[in-house]
Design an enzyme around this catalytic site. Structure first.
Site, PDB file in Angstrom:
ATOM      1  N   PRO A   2       0.826  -1.207   0.000  1.00 55.00           N
ATOM      2  CA  PRO A   2       0.000   0.000   0.000  1.00 55.00           C
ATOM      3  C   PRO A   2       0.862   1.259   0.000  1.00 55.00           C
ATOM      4  CG  PRO A   2      -0.828  -1.600   1.576  1.00 55.00           C
ATOM      5  CD  PRO A   2       0.492  -2.113   1.105  1.00 55.00           C
ATOM      6  N   GLU A   3       0.592   2.168  -0.922  1.00 52.48           N
ATOM      7  CA  GLU A   3       1.364   3.397  -1.033  1.00 52.48           C
ATOM      8  C   GLU A   3       0.508   4.561  -0.526  1.00 52.48           C
ATOM      9  OE1 GLU A   3       3.039   3.650  -4.982  1.00 52.48           O
ATOM     10  OE2 GLU A   3       3.574   1.530  -4.972  1.00 52.48           O
TER      11      GLU A   3
END
Length: 271
Positions: A2-3
């Protein structure tokens, strides 16, 4: 992993619903990346005031202290009035008066860390080296170029490092470099002011577009309300090795940089 867009989408999906909740219980599953830093029962009775984000960390601000949450490589949060009994990959439950917040993390690279304040050594260690937030006013193109001129590494690696600008992970670094027309292998210190300004704008544009599309769901990411993202369906280069470039038709190429996959168009990103 997840960014920034996925973490911010997650924050928005439960922040308003959990604000004002009183913690009734906290339970841990298998050990995560770092220890919680306090006994779970010490959290009982505290109130969740708000949820902020710093880079890829979510900050649950309590009336006494805060919790720093990181989703690691494969983590996701769920927040609902009630949840079934924890499964094998559910490693942290925070039961509150407004629902249960659960960290699901198959690879256990995520973390939940308690700190007394942002000045606490635990919080300082995790947050102090993070770069500028790319979607806030402090992300200045002149300062960005000045920082790039001090880096001899490839521009893709500099974007991923997180100490110049935070939260631009592998997907969005590839997309921003494509939009700016910059080859990912170019040394950061060789970018002119004009090209750095173009990349600065591309980072903002790509991240804003990803937020609007709910982030990217490559495997099993979903926000705390269960919604998946669909930015990956609109990506220009990421995950499209061998497919025609949406701009020029040339095949998208793949290379490895620092053990990470980099996608680019050799025609559109010539230098």
């Amino acid at each position: 992993m997840p960014e920034l867009p996925e973490v911010e989408v997650t924050r928005r999906s439960f922040a308003d619903r959990i604000a004002g909740a009183r913690i009734e219980a906290a339970t841990l599953g298998k050990p995560l990346r770092w220890p919680l830093g306090c006994a779970p029962e010490e959290l009982v009775g505290r109130e969740v005031l708000s949820v902020d984000r710093r880079g890829k960390y979510l900050l649950l601000n309590l009336d006494q202290g805060l919790l720093l949450l990181h989703l690691g490589m494969s983590g996701s949060l769920q927040f609902a009035p009630a949840l079934p009994s924890p499964g094998v990959h559910d490693h942290f439950d925070l039961r509150t008066s407004r629902g249960v917040l659960r960290l699901h993390d198959p690879r256990r690279f995520g973390a939940v860390v308690h700190a007394h304040s942002l000045e606490d050594s635990r919080a300082h260690k995790l947050l102090s080296r993070l770069g500028v937030e790319p979607l806030e006013a402090g992300f200045d193109p002149v300062a960005f170029h000045r920082g790039l001129r001090q880096r001899r590494a490839s521009i893709k690696q500099v974007l991923l490092s997180g100490d110049l600008v935070v939260g631009v992970g592998n997907i969005y670094a590839s997309e921003a470099l494509f939009l700016a027309g910059i080859r990912p292998t170019v040394r950061a210190d060789r970018l002119s002011a004009a090209r750095a300004a173009r990349l600065h704008g591309a980072v903002i544009t790509v991240l804003q577009r990803a937020l609007a599309m709910g982030g990217s769901t490559l495997r099993d990411f979903s926000a705390a309300d269960g919604q998946s993202g669909y930015f990956q369906m609109d990506a220009m280069v990421y995950g499209r090795e061998g497919q025609p470039c949406r701009s020029c038709g040339a095949p998208i190429r793949l290379l490895r940089q620092g053990q990470r996959s980099t996608y680019f168009c050799a025609h559109c990103q010539k230098a």
